[in-house]
Write an enzyme that holds these catalytic residues in place. Structure first.
Site, PDB file in Angstrom:
ATOM      1  N   ASP A  14     -53.542 -38.827  16.614  1.00  0.00           N
ATOM      2  CA  ASP A  14     -54.793 -39.421  16.851  1.00  0.00           C
ATOM      3  C   ASP A  14     -55.740 -38.414  17.358  1.00  0.00           C
ATOM      4  OD1 ASP A  14     -53.143 -41.535  16.480  1.00  0.00           O
ATOM      5  OD2 ASP A  14     -53.363 -42.144  18.726  1.00  0.00           O
ATOM      6  N   GLY A  42     -45.629 -47.083  15.491  1.00  0.00           N
ATOM      7  CA  GLY A  42     -44.268 -46.702  15.698  1.00  0.00           C
ATOM      8  C   GLY A  42     -43.858 -45.677  16.807  1.00  0.00           C
ATOM      9  N   ALA A  43     -44.335 -44.523  16.705  1.00  0.00           N
ATOM     10  CA  ALA A  43     -44.189 -43.627  17.762  1.00  0.00           C
ATOM     11  C   ALA A  43     -44.567 -44.012  19.228  1.00  0.00           C
ATOM     12  CB  ALA A  43     -44.661 -42.320  17.222  1.00  0.00           C
ATOM     13  N   ASN A  44     -45.702 -44.900  19.160  1.00  0.00           N
ATOM     14  CA  ASN A  44     -46.028 -45.274  20.535  1.00  0.00           C
ATOM     15  C   ASN A  44     -45.182 -46.333  21.043  1.00  0.00           C
ATOM     16  OD1 ASN A  44     -48.509 -43.883  20.102  1.00  0.00           O
ATOM     17  ND2 ASN A  44     -49.722 -45.621  19.676  1.00  0.00           N
ATOM     18  N   GLU A 139     -47.596 -49.665   9.347  1.00  0.00           N
ATOM     19  CA  GLU A 139     -48.039 -48.531   8.788  1.00  0.00           C
ATOM     20  C   GLU A 139     -47.100 -47.839   7.793  1.00  0.00           C
ATOM     21  OE1 GLU A 139     -51.313 -47.861  12.408  1.00  0.00           O
ATOM     22  OE2 GLU A 139     -49.664 -46.901  12.557  1.00  0.00           O
ATOM     23  N   ALA A 249     -53.263 -48.210  22.037  1.00  0.00           N
ATOM     24  CA  ALA A 249     -51.966 -48.328  22.474  1.00  0.00           C
ATOM     25  C   ALA A 249     -51.512 -49.463  23.573  1.00  0.00           C
ATOM     26  CB  ALA A 249     -51.485 -47.241  22.660  1.00  0.00           C
ATOM     27  N   ALA A 250     -52.294 -50.133  23.780  1.00  0.00           N
ATOM     28  CA  ALA A 250     -51.906 -51.258  24.949  1.00  0.00           C
ATOM     29  C   ALA A 250     -50.933 -52.223  24.233  1.00  0.00           C
ATOM     30  CB  ALA A 250     -53.183 -52.043  25.459  1.00  0.00           C
ATOM     31  N   GLY A 251     -51.195 -52.799  23.206  1.00  0.00           N
ATOM     32  CA  GLY A 251     -50.151 -53.441  22.605  1.00  0.00           C
ATOM     33  C   GLY A 251     -48.672 -52.773  22.195  1.00  0.00           C
ATOM     34  N   ASP A 252     -49.177 -51.625  21.895  1.00  0.00           N
ATOM     35  CA  ASP A 252     -47.762 -50.611  21.735  1.00  0.00           C
ATOM     36  C   ASP A 252     -46.977 -50.495  22.943  1.00  0.00           C
ATOM     37  OD1 ASP A 252     -48.533 -50.401  18.918  1.00  0.00           O
ATOM     38  OD2 ASP A 252     -49.559 -48.390  19.627  1.00  0.00           O
ATOM     39  N   SER A 291     -51.302 -42.318  27.759  1.00  0.00           N
ATOM     40  CA  SER A 291     -51.535 -43.492  28.701  1.00  0.00           C
ATOM     41  C   SER A 291     -50.255 -44.457  29.245  1.00  0.00           C
ATOM     42  CB  SER A 291     -52.524 -44.678  27.899  1.00  0.00           C
ATOM     43  OG  SER A 291     -51.866 -45.490  27.070  1.00  0.00           O
TER      44      SER A 291
HETATM   45  O1  RIB Z   1     -51.906 -48.750  18.386  1.00  0.00           O
HETATM   46  C1  RIB Z   1     -52.556 -47.726  18.338  1.00  0.00           C
HETATM   47  C2  RIB Z   1     -52.248 -46.522  17.425  1.00  0.00           C
HETATM   48  O2  RIB Z   1     -52.702 -47.155  15.944  1.00  0.00           O
HETATM   49  C3  RIB Z   1     -52.768 -45.290  17.335  1.00  0.00           C
HETATM   50  O3  RIB Z   1     -51.991 -44.562  18.083  1.00  0.00           O
HETATM   51  C4  RIB Z   1     -53.219 -45.064  16.118  1.00  0.00           C
HETATM   52  O4  RIB Z   1     -52.430 -43.814  15.468  1.00  0.00           O
HETATM   53  C5  RIB Z   1     -52.910 -46.067  15.114  1.00  0.00           C
HETATM   54  O5  RIB Z   1     -51.319 -46.030  14.653  1.00  0.00           O
END
Ligand code: RIB
Length: 312
Positions: A14, A42-44, A139, A249-252, A291
């Site tokens: 990012d 995905g990674a988050n 994604e 990334a709050a949703g993640d 975060s």
């Molecule tokens: O949900 C946030 C993410 O969306 C970011 O980290 C960015 O890489 C996108 O995938």
């Protein structure tokens, strides 16, 4: 007993810039210094679940550049197994360009890069069978998602699809393999073609997804919390009020924390409350994975947990 989670999704580097306000079309504005940090939906989500205590396997693809190795190292630092992340020689690692305004709202453009090379055959039947739940986002290629969902469903695994970013035309056959579909408000509108102005509108649109064949719908509704809709009920789980700095990334974070709690055998209600608490911390900090809180931080907020409100 704790369950194992397989995340099939994106890894992005990012590039984030803070601005006083979002630029208008055709306008150039000045922002603060750019920061590079690990991201990708995905990674988050994998990072959040693992940091909170879940055993996580990550499947995806990165380029053979410095970014790819950095992203895997960061996931491994919280215990994510990255042996199913393939290196693709000829393309760049996925990247995201994120603009964050004064209120913490963001706009994101993703350059898919190596994520477009993530294929279903990276994930063997043995791996699928060894997991308790499979979590995907959008994604990576749709045919990869369709294949993994179908196989995971056939093996009786819990399948969660976070339809982000949402296409307007998801194949109906895909919905039937999904236990939990977890759009945000915008994605819910895109998937259903419904306009959602009120909580009742959201419930109505979510019920359309149930009609398409999904078992449960969990809508993340920004600072209003999360809305769980199934055939029997619609419950709103309000989120704790905080001053948002960056909602990236709050949703993640919510997804990783909610699934972490579910895979520990906690009730669906408790798991959603846990997800809300974790996300309420993430929005007070900059960045995506940077975060995401640890377990002690979330548990310290237990007294702030808000119980759900019945909408229907
Ligand atoms: O949900 C946030 C993410 O969306 C970011 O980290 C960015 O890489 C996108 O995938």
């Amino acid at each position: 007993m704790k369950g194992t989670l397989l995340v099939v999704g994106s890894l992005n580097m990012d590039a984030s810039i803070r601005v006083a306000r979002m630029p208008r079309v055709g306008e150039t504005i000045l922002g603060e210094q750019i920061t590079f940090s690990p991201g990708g939906k995905g990674a988050n989500q994998a990072y959040a679940a693992a940091k909170l205590g879940t055993a996580v396997h990550m499947a995806g693809a990165v380029g053979e550049d410095g970014f790819g190795q950095t992203l895997c190292d960061h996931l491994q630092s919280v215990g994510v197994d990255c042996s199913l992340v393939q290196n693709v020689p000829t393309v760049s690692t996925g990247s995201a360009f994120i603009v964050v305004d004064q209120d913490g709202n963001n706009s994101i453009i993703v350059s898919q890069g190596a994520n477009a090379a993530c294929t279903a055959d990276q994930i063997s039947d043995e791996v699928l069978q060894s997991c308790d739940a499979v979590l995907l986002q959008m994604e990576i290629p749709l045919d990869t998602i369709e294949s993994v969902v179908r196989r995971a469903h056939d093996f009786g695994k819990m399948v969660v699809l976070n339809p982000a970013p949402a296409p307007s035309d998801l194949p109906r056959s895909l919905y039937q393999g999904i236990d939990w579909l977890t759009p945000n408000e915008t994605e819910l509108q895109t998937l259903t073609g419904e306009t959602c102005c009120s909580m009742e509108d959201l419930v109505h649109a979510a019920q359309k997804l149930l009609d398409f064949g999904v078992q449960q719908v969990l809508v993340t509704v920004g600072d209003q919390g999360a809305l769980w809709v199934n055939r029997d009920q619609a419950l709103l789980f309000p989120s704790r009020k905080v001053q948002a700095v960056d909602t990236t990334a709050a949703g993640d974070t919510f997804h990783g924390a909610w699934l972490c709690a579910l895979l520990e055998g906690r009730s669906i209600e408790d798991a959603i409350v846990f997800g809300n608490l974790a996300a309420s911390i993430a929005v007070t900090r900059p960045g995506a994975q940077s975060s995401i809180p640890d377990r002690a931080e979330v548990e310290a907020l237990a007294a702030d947990a808000i119980r759900p409100i019945r909408i229907r």
